[in-house]
Design a protein around this motif. Structure first.
Motif, PDB file in Angstrom:
ATOM      1  N   ALA A  68      60.682  19.815  89.261  1.00  0.00           N
ATOM      2  CA  ALA A  68      60.490  18.680  90.161  1.00  0.00           C
ATOM      3  C   ALA A  68      59.981  17.506  89.339  1.00  0.00           C
ATOM      4  N   ALA A  69      60.451  16.309  89.690  1.00  0.00           N
ATOM      5  CA  ALA A  69      60.008  15.071  89.064  1.00  0.00           C
ATOM      6  C   ALA A  69      59.747  14.076  90.181  1.00  0.00           C
ATOM      7  N   ALA A  70      58.540  13.542  90.223  1.00  0.00           N
ATOM      8  CA  ALA A  70      58.153  12.603  91.278  1.00  0.00           C
ATOM      9  C   ALA A  70      58.420  13.189  92.660  1.00  0.00           C
ATOM     10  N   GLY A  71      58.180  14.488  92.816  1.00  0.00           N
ATOM     11  CA  GLY A  71      58.371  15.148  94.101  1.00  0.00           C
ATOM     12  C   GLY A  71      59.801  15.479  94.457  1.00  0.00           C
ATOM     13  N   ARG A  72      60.746  15.205  93.559  1.00  0.00           N
ATOM     14  CA  ARG A  72      62.166  15.463  93.811  1.00  0.00           C
ATOM     15  C   ARG A  72      62.588  16.741  93.079  1.00  0.00           C
ATOM     16  N   PRO A  73      63.192  17.695  93.801  1.00  0.00           N
ATOM     17  CA  PRO A  73      63.655  18.914  93.138  1.00  0.00           C
ATOM     18  C   PRO A  73      64.879  18.625  92.276  1.00  0.00           C
ATOM     19  N   GLN A  82      70.277  17.442  80.857  1.00  0.00           N
ATOM     20  CA  GLN A  82      70.203  16.393  81.866  1.00  0.00           C
ATOM     21  C   GLN A  82      69.754  17.021  83.184  1.00  0.00           C
ATOM     22  N   ARG A  83      68.976  16.265  83.943  1.00  0.00           N
ATOM     23  CA  ARG A  83      68.424  16.752  85.199  1.00  0.00           C
ATOM     24  C   ARG A  83      69.188  16.150  86.374  1.00  0.00           C
ATOM     25  N   PHE A  84      69.542  16.997  87.349  1.00  0.00           N
ATOM     26  CA  PHE A  84      70.282  16.574  88.527  1.00  0.00           C
ATOM     27  C   PHE A  84      69.453  16.840  89.775  1.00  0.00           C
ATOM     28  N   ASP A  85      69.255  15.782  90.567  1.00  0.00           N
ATOM     29  CA  ASP A  85      68.509  15.878  91.816  1.00  0.00           C
ATOM     30  C   ASP A  85      69.260  16.828  92.749  1.00  0.00           C
ATOM     31  N   LEU A  86      68.586  17.838  93.264  1.00  0.00           N
ATOM     32  CA  LEU A  86      69.241  18.833  94.111  1.00  0.00           C
ATOM     33  C   LEU A  86      69.542  18.313  95.514  1.00  0.00           C
ATOM     34  N   GLU A  87      68.913  17.219  95.932  1.00  0.00           N
ATOM     35  CA  GLU A  87      69.176  16.676  97.260  1.00  0.00           C
ATOM     36  C   GLU A  87      70.270  15.610  97.251  1.00  0.00           C
ATOM     37  N   SER A  88      70.310  14.792  96.213  1.00  0.00           N
ATOM     38  CA  SER A  88      71.285  13.697  96.169  1.00  0.00           C
ATOM     39  C   SER A  88      72.416  13.923  95.168  1.00  0.00           C
ATOM     40  N   GLY A  89      72.214  14.814  94.198  1.00  0.00           N
ATOM     41  CA  GLY A  89      73.198  15.044  93.145  1.00  0.00           C
ATOM     42  C   GLY A  89      73.090  14.061  91.986  1.00  0.00           C
ATOM     43  N   ARG A  90      72.264  13.035  92.131  1.00  0.00           N
ATOM     44  CA  ARG A  90      72.131  11.984  91.116  1.00  0.00           C
ATOM     45  C   ARG A  90      71.489  12.530  89.846  1.00  0.00           C
ATOM     46  N   CYS A  91      72.026  12.103  88.705  1.00  0.00           N
ATOM     47  CA  CYS A  91      71.441  12.479  87.425  1.00  0.00           C
ATOM     48  C   CYS A  91      70.185  11.636  87.219  1.00  0.00           C
ATOM     49  N   LEU A  92      69.071  12.285  86.943  1.00  0.00           N
ATOM     50  CA  LEU A  92      67.808  11.576  86.751  1.00  0.00           C
ATOM     51  C   LEU A  92      67.724  10.928  85.375  1.00  0.00           C
ATOM     52  N   ASP A  93      68.638  11.284  84.493  1.00  0.00           N
ATOM     53  CA  ASP A  93      68.609  10.776  83.123  1.00  0.00           C
ATOM     54  C   ASP A  93      69.700   9.743  82.847  1.00  0.00           C
ATOM     55  N   ASP A  94      70.641   9.576  83.767  1.00  0.00           N
ATOM     56  CA  ASP A  94      71.716   8.599  83.628  1.00  0.00           C
ATOM     57  C   ASP A  94      72.157   8.224  85.037  1.00  0.00           C
ATOM     58  N   GLU A  95      71.678   7.094  85.541  1.00  0.00           N
ATOM     59  CA  GLU A  95      71.895   6.736  86.942  1.00  0.00           C
ATOM     60  C   GLU A  95      73.345   6.497  87.311  1.00  0.00           C
ATOM     61  N   GLU A  96      74.248   6.434  86.336  1.00  0.00           N
ATOM     62  CA  GLU A  96      75.662   6.236  86.631  1.00  0.00           C
ATOM     63  C   GLU A  96      76.409   7.550  86.866  1.00  0.00           C
ATOM     64  N   VAL A  97      75.715   8.680  86.717  1.00  0.00           N
ATOM     65  CA  VAL A  97      76.353   9.996  86.820  1.00  0.00           C
ATOM     66  C   VAL A  97      75.740  10.770  87.988  1.00  0.00           C
ATOM     67  N   ALA A  98      76.592  11.507  88.691  1.00  0.00           N
ATOM     68  CA  ALA A  98      76.126  12.345  89.798  1.00  0.00           C
ATOM     69  C   ALA A  98      77.057  13.545  89.935  1.00  0.00           C
ATOM     70  N   VAL A  99      76.573  14.583  90.584  1.00  0.00           N
ATOM     71  CA  VAL A  99      77.382  15.744  90.939  1.00  0.00           C
ATOM     72  C   VAL A  99      77.429  15.819  92.464  1.00  0.00           C
ATOM     73  N   ARG A 100      78.412  16.510  92.963  1.00  0.00           N
ATOM     74  CA  ARG A 100      78.562  16.666  94.408  1.00  0.00           C
ATOM     75  C   ARG A 100      77.445  17.538  94.962  1.00  0.00           C
ATOM     76  N   THR A 101      77.019  17.218  96.170  1.00  0.00           N
ATOM     77  CA  THR A 101      76.078  18.074  96.886  1.00  0.00           C
ATOM     78  C   THR A 101      76.792  18.669  98.092  1.00  0.00           C
ATOM     79  N   TYR A 102      76.321  19.801  98.552  1.00  0.00           N
ATOM     80  CA  TYR A 102      76.897  20.474  99.717  1.00  0.00           C
ATOM     81  C   TYR A 102      75.815  20.725 100.750  1.00  0.00           C
ATOM     82  N   PRO A 103      76.101  20.458 102.026  1.00  0.00           N
ATOM     83  CA  PRO A 103      75.173  20.891 103.066  1.00  0.00           C
ATOM     84  C   PRO A 103      75.063  22.416 102.999  1.00  0.00           C
TER      85      PRO A 103
END
Length: 110
Positions: A68-73, A82-103
């Motif tokens: 967790a970083a700043a309360g974000r898993p 590289q770290r990927f936010d589990l709720e949004s898919g956004r890369c915490l180390d490169d704001e231009e990169v993201a992965v898909r998230t699934y409900p």
């Protein structure tokens, strides 16, 4: 209890919740041929993101470490870290990169 992901075809059962180890992920093959990385954290919350590391193209995010970083898993890729936010898919180390998230949900087994 089963873990289910929402995909284009509806809710897809992935595994039994008891099969998941807190802090570790599993890979699930989806009907469209892509993969999801499914996690449960130590508080019992479930998450699902695309398993493909966008920096390397390898299907490895399910093998990453949770944190967790700043309360974000997040999950850290086992390859280049590289770290990927589990709720949004956004890369915490490169704001231009993201992965898909699934409900994701847990459902009682019938």
């Amino acid at each position: 209890m089963t873990v289910e992901l929402q995909v284009a075809e509806g809710w897809l059962t992935v595994c039994e919740l008891s099969s998941l180890i807190p802090g570790r992920g599993v890979a699930a093959l989806l009907p469209d041929g892509s993969q999801a990385a499914v996690f449960v954290d130590r508080a019992g919350r479930t998450y699902a993101i695309g398993n493909r590391d966008p920096f390397t193209g390898a299907q490895v995010l399910s093998r990453g470490l949770l944190g967790a970083a700043a309360g974000r898993p997040f999950v850290a890729s086992p390859l280049l870290k590289q770290r990927f936010d589990l709720e949004s898919g956004r890369c915490l180390d490169d704001e231009e990169v993201a992965v898909r998230t699934y409900p994701v949900r847990t459902a009682a087994t019938s």
